[in-house]
Scaffold this motif. Structure first.
Motif, PDB file in Angstrom:
ATOM      1  N   GLU A 108       0.832  -1.206   0.000  1.00  0.00           N
ATOM      2  CA  GLU A 108       0.000   0.000   0.000  1.00  0.00           C
ATOM      3  C   GLU A 108       0.866   1.255   0.000  1.00  0.00           C
ATOM      4  N   GLU A 109       2.046   1.139   0.595  1.00  0.00           N
ATOM      5  CA  GLU A 109       2.964   2.279   0.668  1.00  0.00           C
ATOM      6  C   GLU A 109       3.848   2.380  -0.575  1.00  0.00           C
ATOM      7  N   SER A 110       3.810   1.360  -1.427  1.00  0.00           N
ATOM      8  CA  SER A 110       4.685   1.318  -2.594  1.00  0.00           C
ATOM      9  C   SER A 110       3.997   1.915  -3.816  1.00  0.00           C
ATOM     10  N   ARG A 111       4.785   2.481  -4.702  1.00  0.00           N
ATOM     11  CA  ARG A 111       4.235   3.001  -5.950  1.00  0.00           C
ATOM     12  C   ARG A 111       3.890   1.880  -6.916  1.00  0.00           C
ATOM     13  N   ASP A 112       4.624   0.775  -6.824  1.00  0.00           N
ATOM     14  CA  ASP A 112       4.390  -0.375  -7.702  1.00  0.00           C
ATOM     15  C   ASP A 112       3.284  -1.224  -7.101  1.00  0.00           C
TER      16      ASP A 112
ATOM     17  N   GLU B 196      -5.972  13.587  22.205  1.00  0.00           N
ATOM     18  CA  GLU B 196      -6.385  14.660  23.111  1.00  0.00           C
ATOM     19  C   GLU B 196      -6.877  15.893  22.362  1.00  0.00           C
ATOM     20  N   SER B 197      -6.584  15.954  21.059  1.00  0.00           N
ATOM     21  CA  SER B 197      -6.952  17.141  20.275  1.00  0.00           C
ATOM     22  C   SER B 197      -8.402  17.111  19.820  1.00  0.00           C
ATOM     23  N   ILE B 198      -9.041  15.958  19.891  1.00  0.00           N
ATOM     24  CA  ILE B 198     -10.440  15.878  19.474  1.00  0.00           C
ATOM     25  C   ILE B 198     -11.310  15.622  20.702  1.00  0.00           C
ATOM     26  N   TYR B 199     -12.477  16.234  20.701  1.00  0.00           N
ATOM     27  CA  TYR B 199     -13.347  16.154  21.868  1.00  0.00           C
ATOM     28  C   TYR B 199     -14.682  15.493  21.567  1.00  0.00           C
ATOM     29  N   ARG B 200     -15.055  15.455  20.298  1.00  0.00           N
ATOM     30  CA  ARG B 200     -16.374  14.938  19.934  1.00  0.00           C
ATOM     31  C   ARG B 200     -16.276  13.458  19.550  1.00  0.00           C
ATOM     32  N   ALA B 201     -17.344  12.726  19.864  1.00  0.00           N
ATOM     33  CA  ALA B 201     -17.331  11.281  19.634  1.00  0.00           C
ATOM     34  C   ALA B 201     -17.252  10.916  18.155  1.00  0.00           C
ATOM     35  N   ASN B 202     -17.770  11.786  17.275  1.00  0.00           N
ATOM     36  CA  ASN B 202     -17.787  11.452  15.851  1.00  0.00           C
ATOM     37  C   ASN B 202     -16.541  11.925  15.104  1.00  0.00           C
ATOM     38  N   ASP B 203     -15.573  12.546  15.803  1.00  0.00           N
ATOM     39  CA  ASP B 203     -14.282  12.872  15.190  1.00  0.00           C
ATOM     40  C   ASP B 203     -13.361  11.657  15.328  1.00  0.00           C
ATOM     41  N   ASP B 204     -12.269  11.650  14.575  1.00  0.00           N
ATOM     42  CA  ASP B 204     -11.451  10.442  14.559  1.00  0.00           C
ATOM     43  C   ASP B 204      -9.996  10.769  14.262  1.00  0.00           C
ATOM     44  N   VAL B 205      -9.099   9.872  14.690  1.00  0.00           N
ATOM     45  CA  VAL B 205      -7.675   9.980  14.361  1.00  0.00           C
ATOM     46  C   VAL B 205      -7.188   8.611  13.885  1.00  0.00           C
ATOM     47  N   GLY B 206      -6.136   8.629  13.076  1.00  0.00           N
ATOM     48  CA  GLY B 206      -5.595   7.368  12.578  1.00  0.00           C
ATOM     49  C   GLY B 206      -4.149   7.526  12.140  1.00  0.00           C
ATOM     50  N   ARG B 207      -3.455   6.395  12.098  1.00  0.00           N
ATOM     51  CA  ARG B 207      -2.089   6.372  11.590  1.00  0.00           C
ATOM     52  C   ARG B 207      -2.138   5.878  10.153  1.00  0.00           C
ATOM     53  N   ILE B 208      -1.747   6.733   9.228  1.00  0.00           N
ATOM     54  CA  ILE B 208      -1.823   6.407   7.807  1.00  0.00           C
ATOM     55  C   ILE B 208      -0.711   5.446   7.420  1.00  0.00           C
ATOM     56  N   GLY B 209       0.436   5.597   8.052  1.00  0.00           N
ATOM     57  CA  GLY B 209       1.588   4.752   7.736  1.00  0.00           C
ATOM     58  C   GLY B 209       2.864   5.471   8.114  1.00  0.00           C
ATOM     59  N   GLY B 210       3.838   4.733   8.653  1.00  0.00           N
ATOM     60  CA  GLY B 210       5.097   5.367   9.046  1.00  0.00           C
ATOM     61  C   GLY B 210       4.868   6.458  10.058  1.00  0.00           C
ATOM     62  N   GLU B 211       5.345   7.676   9.706  1.00  0.00           N
ATOM     63  CA  GLU B 211       5.189   8.831  10.603  1.00  0.00           C
ATOM     64  C   GLU B 211       4.078   9.769  10.153  1.00  0.00           C
ATOM     65  N   GLU B 212       3.144   9.252   9.342  1.00  0.00           N
ATOM     66  CA  GLU B 212       2.043  10.073   8.834  1.00  0.00           C
ATOM     67  C   GLU B 212       0.746   9.718   9.553  1.00  0.00           C
TER      68      GLU B 212
END
Length: 689
Positions: free
Chosen positions: A75-79, A590-606
């Motif tokens: 998924e992280e590769s261009r090929d 800690e930056s989000i306060y509402r239940a319908n907001d979300d955070v995720g790790r896309i890959g690596g340090e992103e």
């Protein structure tokens, strides 16, 4: 691609045909070498090849983890071309476990990617996989078309193995349509060419299918010869766990001629294989045949148990609106009262079809009242590790008594005696018989569950067993002397058999539900930080997109990349880098306060932050707050102090702006804003407009 890794991969592919253990060793070496050299593309392909080998060996637990790791790397590769094989292998895995919709979805992903990338080499395998799923779903004409397409594509590429697999599968479909001459022709051609090419992995399924045809034509000796040769070939390849089908076919044949010992031998072998491969399609037939053997040998409880498993699994895989009625268990001793037998049959279906514990208990209580009078009824589960006997249901005169329990070691408990001795208890007169089962007499009259100052005079207990293991017990008790005549005891025994199956189904269902919940969390969470992983986060974006369109309200997406993160790994080591990622993820949560907001790790340090019902101004405020919080982190790891900054891209999606409403475009555009932030000095926020 690294030549040494490539050599190991090609070696594994070649060895797969003749020596599966050697193929596994070669694939493992490729994986190890790729990891040590940090070659992500080579590692992904090595893992894919390894997954195929593991699937063929029946190491099911390892297959999905191996494939998902390969998928994440690619998924992280261009090929993207290696993803074709990953999806195809995943389709094969799901097909083997009987999850047909997931199998078809995986194969179609492989096919679509093959078309998109104009990849012709890997396409035939995928076409063949789709054909097999369709054949299992009963769409034989569609399956034949895919098999013919796979054959033609393989011939064009010179892929002999896929050509022969296609011939085998075409023969299989014709056999299922009872077009025996056509089926035999394709299979004999497949077998002849496979022997010439030395493709022993194709010989086994072709011989197995040919054996089925010979049996239909009443050429029994030829059928047996084919099946035994198929088993021998896989044993020589070191993949005896792959020869489930010929073992099942031999068992079925020997059942038909009432050779029970041979039938049991081959069926036991098949069951051992399925315990490892977890092929639910094969398990359906195994349970059906085990039920037939049990019934023929007079083990009617086991017959009912196996048939129940068969019907449940059949319903689950094929998603039919209704399942076949349970086989009637022959109970020779229940000779009195046809009405009672009919009632028991209905009771059995009601009790065993429910997977909910409270529903199952309620049905036992209600239906027991139709068979005999009782003042007390109790159903307990037994924990063999702790010895605890805890009642899930205990009623006295209609009153529920909570927290009724004892332990196997209790010498003054009849329930404990039942568990210790694995025997039923029948008491018709308390004064004369109760002392046989306890050390202290009159213990029943002072039992902590007695609420009506009465002592039960008639008591029935039965251990609830599954595969000769006690999972619980059931009791009915009456204040009357000799309340349970012979026919009542016989009915209680049958009720106990149903109760054992019902209790086991409910307990197993609870375990499966909990396991599914745990696996669901694992499947959607990043293993390091605990926040959502890439796949789950992108699903959240899709949900926000749909919500935005439906309610005509904007939402915003923030992409964040840590600045010069590689320097932390290089300077302080990967454990320090992992610590940094964990701390950053805490800031994001800690930056989000509402239940319908979300955070995720896309890959690596992103990372990503999803803000629903948030316009541009609100998103920029949150993004800058995150940037400042990360920059203020005082990171301390094993005596090392360091800090980190971040670059952020922000996009706000307005439902009336049709150009921004696909997830792919949203992510692509916010990524452009992130790129600007990184190339404008870093440690800043940029918005896509």
């Amino acid at each position: 691609m690294n030549s040494q890794v490539l050599g190991l991969i090609e070696s594994s592919k070649k060895l797969f045909i003749s020596d599966i253990d050697a193929a596994e060793k070669s694939a493992l070496k490729a994986v190890k070498l790729s990891r040590s050299l940090n070659l992500k593309l080579e590692l992904a392909e090595s893992l894919t090849v390894l997954a195929r080998v593991l699937a063929d060996k029946g190491c099911i637990d390892q297959v999905t983890n191996t494939l998902f790791e390969a998928h994440e790397l690619l998924e992280e590769s261009r090929d993207k071309s290696p993803l074709i094989q990953v999806y195809s292998t995943l389709g094969s895995f799901y097909l083997g476990t009987g999850e047909l919709e997931l199998s078809l979805e995986s194969y179609m992903s492989s096919l679509n990617l093959s078309i998109e990338l104009n990849e012709k080499i890997k396409k035939p395998n995928t076409l063949m996989g789709i054909g097999t799923v369709l054949a299992y779903k009963g769409s034989n004409s569609d399956a034949l078309e895919y098999y013919q397409d796979a054959k033609e594509a393989a011939e064009e590429n010179g892929n002999v193995e896929v050509v022969l697999k296609s011939l085998n599968n075409i023969g299989w479909v014709y056999n299922s349509l009872d077009m025996l001459e056509e089926a035999e022709g394709y299979l004999n051609l497949c077998i002849k060419k496979a022997k010439n090419e030395g493709l022993r992995n194709i010989l086994m399924p072709a011989l197995d299918e040919l054996g089925i045809i010979y049996r239909k034509k009443k050429l029994y000796n030829k059928a047996i010869e084919c099946w035994k040769e198929a088993i021998k070939i896989d044993q020589e390849r070191g993949v005896s766990y792959n020869s489930t089908a010929p073992n099942i076919n031999l068992a079925d044949y020997y059942i038909s001629v009432e050779n029970w010992s041979e039938a049991r031998s081959y069926l036991d072998a098949a069951h051992v294989m399925c315990n490892r491969t977890r092929s639910r399609i094969d398990l359906i037939e195994i349970y059906r045949l085990e039920s037939k053997i049990s019934e023929s040998q007079g083990n009617f409880f086991e017959a009912l148990n196996n048939y129940k498993k068969y019907t449940e699994l059949d319903r689950e895989i094929r998603t039919q609106e209704s399942i076949r009625e349970l086989n009637r268990v022959k109970v020779d001793t229940l000779t009195k009262g046809r009405d009672r037998l009919v009632i028991l049959g209905k009771i059995g279906r009601e009790i065993t079809e429910s997977l909910d514990l409270s529903t199952m208990l309620s049905r036992i209580k209600t239906n027991a009242a139709k068979l005999f009078d009782f003042s007390i009824i109790g159903i307990a589960k037994y924990d063999s590790k702790t010895g605890d006997i805890s009642y899930e249901l205990f009623l006295e005169d209609g009153n529920i008594l909570p927290n009724v329990y004892t332990n196997r070691s209790d010498t003054n408990s009849v329930a404990a005696w039942v568990v210790r001795n694995e025997k039923p208890v029948i008491i018709s007169n308390y004064k004369e018989e109760y002392h046989k089962y306890v050390e202290t007499e009159n213990i029943l009259s002072s039992a902590h569950w007695k609420i009506n100052n009465k002592t039960p005079q008639s008591v029935l207990y039965n251990p609830l067993k599954i595969e000769d293991k006690i999972i619980g017990l059931i009791t009915v008790q009456s204040y009357k002397v000799a309340a349970y005549p012979v026919e009542a005891v016989e009915a209680f025994n049958i009720l106990s058999s149903y109760a054992a199956i019902g209790l086991n189904n409910a307990l197993q269902s609870n375990k499966i539900t909990e396991q599914n919940r745990r696996l669901s969390i694992l499947a959607t969470s990043d293993s390091l930080t605990g926040i959502k992983n890439r796949r789950a986060f992108f699903e959240s974006i899709e949900k926000s997109r749909a919500w935005s369109l439906r309610n005509k309200i904007p939402f915003s997406l923030i992409l964040l990349d840590l600045d010069y993160f590689k320097k932390i790994n290089d300077s302080y080591g990967h454990p320090a880098g992992d610590f940094c990622l964990i701390e950053v993820s805490k800031v994001l949560k800690e930056s989000i306060y509402r239940a319908n907001d979300d955070v995720g790790r896309i890959g690596g340090e992103e990372f990503g932050v999803l803000l629903n019902n948030t316009d541009s101004n609100g998103a920029l405020i949150v993004a800058n707050r995150i940037r400042e919080s990360i920059a203020a982190l005082d990171l301390k790891f094993k005596g090392i102090n360091f800090s980190i900054t971040s670059s952020l891209g922000v996009i706000t999606v307005y439902p009336e702006d049709d150009k921004l409403l696909s997830v792919k475009q949203i992510v692509s555009n916010v990524d452009k804003a992130l790129y600007v932030a990184k190339n404008s000095g870093r440690n800043r926020v940029e918005e896509y407009k």
